[in-house]
Design an enzyme around this catalytic site. Structure first.
Site, PDB file in Angstrom:
ATOM      1  N   ARG A  39      -5.816 -27.171 -28.181  1.00 40.03           N
ATOM      2  CA  ARG A  39      -6.765 -27.756 -29.129  1.00 40.03           C
ATOM      3  C   ARG A  39      -6.050 -28.174 -30.408  1.00 40.03           C
ATOM      4  O   ARG A  39      -5.116 -27.504 -30.873  1.00 40.03           O
ATOM      5  CB  ARG A  39      -7.834 -26.714 -29.456  1.00 40.03           C
ATOM      6  CG  ARG A  39      -8.954 -27.160 -30.393  1.00 40.03           C
ATOM      7  CD  ARG A  39      -9.886 -28.081 -29.699  1.00 40.03           C
ATOM      8  NE  ARG A  39     -11.176 -28.173 -30.406  1.00 40.03           N
ATOM      9  CZ  ARG A  39     -11.972 -29.229 -30.333  1.00 40.03           C
ATOM     10  NH1 ARG A  39     -11.616 -30.290 -29.617  1.00 40.03           N
ATOM     11  NH2 ARG A  39     -13.126 -29.249 -30.962  1.00 40.03           N
ATOM     12  N   THR A  70     -14.791 -36.944 -23.999  1.00 39.12           N
ATOM     13  CA  THR A  70     -13.611 -36.313 -23.424  1.00 39.12           C
ATOM     14  C   THR A  70     -13.408 -36.863 -22.016  1.00 39.12           C
ATOM     15  O   THR A  70     -14.067 -37.807 -21.601  1.00 39.12           O
ATOM     16  CB  THR A  70     -13.828 -34.792 -23.321  1.00 39.12           C
ATOM     17  OG1 THR A  70     -15.105 -34.550 -22.739  1.00 39.12           O
ATOM     18  CG2 THR A  70     -13.786 -34.117 -24.664  1.00 39.12           C
ATOM     19  N   SER A 106     -15.433 -26.170 -30.009  1.00 40.23           N
ATOM     20  CA  SER A 106     -15.504 -27.191 -28.965  1.00 40.23           C
ATOM     21  C   SER A 106     -16.580 -26.818 -27.956  1.00 40.23           C
ATOM     22  O   SER A 106     -16.998 -25.661 -27.857  1.00 40.23           O
ATOM     23  CB  SER A 106     -14.151 -27.296 -28.249  1.00 40.23           C
ATOM     24  OG  SER A 106     -14.232 -28.159 -27.131  1.00 40.23           O
ATOM     25  N   SER A 107     -17.032 -27.832 -27.211  1.00 40.85           N
ATOM     26  CA  SER A 107     -17.908 -27.590 -26.058  1.00 40.85           C
ATOM     27  C   SER A 107     -17.154 -27.735 -24.742  1.00 40.85           C
ATOM     28  O   SER A 107     -17.734 -27.494 -23.677  1.00 40.85           O
ATOM     29  CB  SER A 107     -19.084 -28.573 -26.071  1.00 40.85           C
ATOM     30  OG  SER A 107     -19.876 -28.379 -27.217  1.00 40.85           O
ATOM     31  N   GLY A 121     -18.415 -34.993 -22.391  1.00 36.04           N
ATOM     32  CA  GLY A 121     -19.768 -35.262 -22.846  1.00 36.04           C
ATOM     33  C   GLY A 121     -20.184 -34.606 -24.136  1.00 36.04           C
ATOM     34  O   GLY A 121     -21.373 -34.430 -24.370  1.00 36.04           O
ATOM     35  N   GLY A 122     -19.247 -34.215 -25.027  1.00 37.47           N
ATOM     36  CA  GLY A 122     -19.643 -33.583 -26.269  1.00 37.47           C
ATOM     37  C   GLY A 122     -20.408 -32.305 -26.012  1.00 37.47           C
ATOM     38  O   GLY A 122     -20.129 -31.560 -25.071  1.00 37.47           O
TER      39      GLY A 122
END
Length: 627
Positions: free
Chosen positions: A135, A435, A507-508, A533-534
């Site tokens: 990340r 993403t 983050s997701s 997809g956020g």
């Protein structure tokens, strides 16, 4: 000056995309635009409909399901899947293939991931599961007021995204290199060859990239000279078109340097200097990234989070700074804790009764997410352990808040175990973006699940040529906008996910592997999965687990189901996919409902007798290759 070739240049993928293009175009034209929420709800907060991470570009053509006996690669683009397959045919393993896939994705779908971004990677070697954190991090000079204007108000989101201010220290390449040192089989440089060849000889632009270049996000690239010169034919000219073959000389030159010198070529020297120059000297929105941030970046190996579900499956996902696994398993656990299970599917679609329960469970999970989850190097978990949010007793208590007849409106965070009050303020809602995802299983049964990102579509809309002076290059992330713009609430309480130097934004992204507790001891791995997809990644992963392991559908049939989401606000259902009666039944239960293009990009591999079956999301250009 961009190097191009006529779209009539022979290429296998051109013919495939030409066949699929009419279907894509029709679907794009018929797709409903984002609509305003349908109907008011007493007691619910008024909020805007969450923005989709990436625009919809229709559905790819259907592909007949296939079974693979030896290995399989699923990614968001056929060129990338081909690159991974090539590495496996050469004797490489799942990690080798994942690196080759990522490098090609950085070239052919630059809107979603790339060298200038980060990634989470789960690796299974047949006996040990690892979680690799690549990340991005906040620069050392970043402060909690990074996204506040001179009056102390949060900047408009679009204004914060475009330019150098939003760029975090990229970490994907360095993370992949560290993991490769442990597990790679093929030489590092060999993994770069497919992407270098495509960059030098040209790749064929797919419908999705072409479509996104016409969106507002794509048009924002015109503000950056390097990006405009690559993605558009001339100043003010047309963008790249589907079927057109395009070369990227700067990208190829950068890859050759990294292939020869390792990731240090990205983090020091001419490439790093060019990244920093473009961030700090951005004419409109400069940032604070420094050479030292790049030089000192270090990936982290974290402990995977594993949760038993349905008394049979061990679902393993990424821990914080990802909120994905916690939120997914909270929702599934809440649904399991509800009395009187109900049929989830009605006429082949998720029923209104199920969608109501799911939306209420999602409200509760997202309330906890906003309150507690952030970089664990900066924030302590509630009750001293993140698993406290998944304890059966806690979920049973929270499940009692769900009423099958009426929505709770906006949920508030719970208090697991010994937590009586939280010192943190809940993070206000703000957009999260796109993403890409890769799922791979090799001939030895080793596997990789990797979700990779530059955040928004086309990231910060800043392109680096790596100091080469050549056309093209790679886009830089806008990952810092995943931090809370507001560091404190009105009472002065700090937000856990605020900006701090060296911190990783929440983050997701949720790369996931599932192990079957009833499977033979030598074949415990049963599924490799994930999605872009956020914040909706959480919902797409939940749908995948429910569809395959609870409802008995194949991976592809599961992915083809319409999407649904709730982030503790509006209940969103995929545009044009649910009947009016479903929406009306949800409204009758107090849900605020809106149709939206929910553009998932899930890639799923699932074990079946004799091998693997795959599912690739047709909302993007998902492709499964195998043997």
């Amino acid at each position: 000056m961009r190097a191009r070739e006529d779209h009539r240049t022979p290429h296998l993928i051109v013919s495939a995309w030409r066949k699929a293009w009419p279907g894509w175009l029709a679907a794009c034209c018929l797709s409903a635009c984002t609509q305003a929420p349908i109907g008011p709800v007493a007691g619910a907060a008024t909020e805007e409909l969450p923005r989709a991470p990436e625009a919809a570009t229709g559905l790819a053509a259907e592909v007949a399901p296939q079974r693979w006996s030896t290995w399989a690669v699923a990614s968001a683009n056929p060129d990338a899947s081909d690159a991974g397959a090539e590495m496996l045919r050469r004797g490489g393993n799942a990690l080798d293939a994942a690196i080759a896939v990522q490098l090609v994705l950085a070239l052919v779908e630059p809107q979603s991931s790339g060298l200038g971004g980060g990634a989470f990677l789960m690796h299974w070697d047949g006996g040990t599961l690892q979680a690799w954190d690549g990340r991005e991090t906040a620069p050392a000079a970043a402060t909690e007021s990074l996204f506040l204007d001179t009056q102390g108000r949060p900047m408009p989101f679009d204004a914060a995204v475009t330019g150098g201010r939003s760029v975090g220290t990229p970490g994907a390449l360095r993370m992949l290199e560290v993991a490769h040192r442990q597990h790679g089989r093929l030489p590092w440089a060999q993994l770069f060859q497919p992407a270098i060849t495509l960059a030098e000889q040209g790749f064929v632009v797919g419908p999705r990239l072409a479509g996104l270049l016409t969106s507002a996000d794509g048009q924002a690239l015109r503000q950056d000279r390097q990006a405009a010169g690559y993605f558009f034919h001339a100043p003010g000219g047309a963008p790249l078109a589907a079927g057109e073959r395009v070369r990227n000389p700067a990208f190829a030159a950068v890859l050759r340097q990294v292939a020869d010198e390792g990731s240090r070529a990205m983090h020091r020297g001419p490439i790093a200097a060019d990244i920093v120059r473009r961030v700090r000297e951005h004419p409109i929105n400069p940032g604070v990234l420094a050479l030292e941030d790049l030089e000192t970046y270090a990936p982290k190996q974290r402990e995977p989070m594993c949760t038993v579900w349905r008394q049979r499956y061990r679902v393993c996902g990424f821990p914080p700074p990802s909120s994905g696994h916690i939120a997914v398993m909270q929702m599934l656990g809440l649904l399991e804790a509800m009395p009187a299970p109900m049929p989830a599917l009605q006429d082949g679609l998720p029923s209104a009764a199920f969608l109501h329960r799911y939306s209420e469970a999602a409200r509760l999970a997202f309330a906890d997410r906003a309150q507690y989850v952030a970089d664990p190097d900066f924030v302590s978990p509630p009750a001293g352990r993140w698993s406290s949010l998944l304890d059966a007793g806690y979920l049973a208590e929270r499940a009692r808040l769900i009423d099958d007849a009426r929505s709770m409106g906006v949920a508030t965070a719970g208090q697991p175990e010994a937590v009586k009050t939280s010192g943190y303020a809940p993070q206000p809602a703000q957009p999260e973006h796109g993403t890409s995802h890769v799922s791979i299983v090799d001939a030895d049964g080793h596997a990789v699940s990797m979700t990779t990102t530059i955040e928004a579509a086309f990231g910060s809309r800043v392109m680096s040529d790596g100091g080469t002076g050549l056309p093209g290059g790679f886009l830089l992330n806008n990952e810092l906008t995943d931090f809370s713009f507001v560091p404190r609430d009105a009472q002065g309480r700090l937000v856990a996910n605020r900006v701090q130097p060296g911190k990783r934004p929440r983050s997701s992204m949720s790369p996931t592997m599932v192990f079957d507790l009833q499977a033979p001891a030598n074949q415990p791995l049963t599924m490799v999965m994930g999605s872009p997809g956020g914040s909706a990644i959480i919902h797409y992963n939940a749908k995948t687990l429910l569809g395959t392991l609870a409802w008995g559908l194949s991976p592809q049939a599961t992915l083809d189901l319409p999407n649904f989401a709730n982030d503790n606000g509006i209940t969103r259902v995929e545009s044009g996919r649910f009947p009016a009666a479903t929406r009306q039944a949800l409204q009758a239960r107090g849900q605020r409902v809106a149709e939206q293009d929910l553009t998932s990009g899930s890639q799923v591999l699932m074990r079946v007798p004799g091998g693997w079956v795959g599912g690739a999301d047709r909302r993007r250009e998902g492709t499964v290759r195998g043997q």
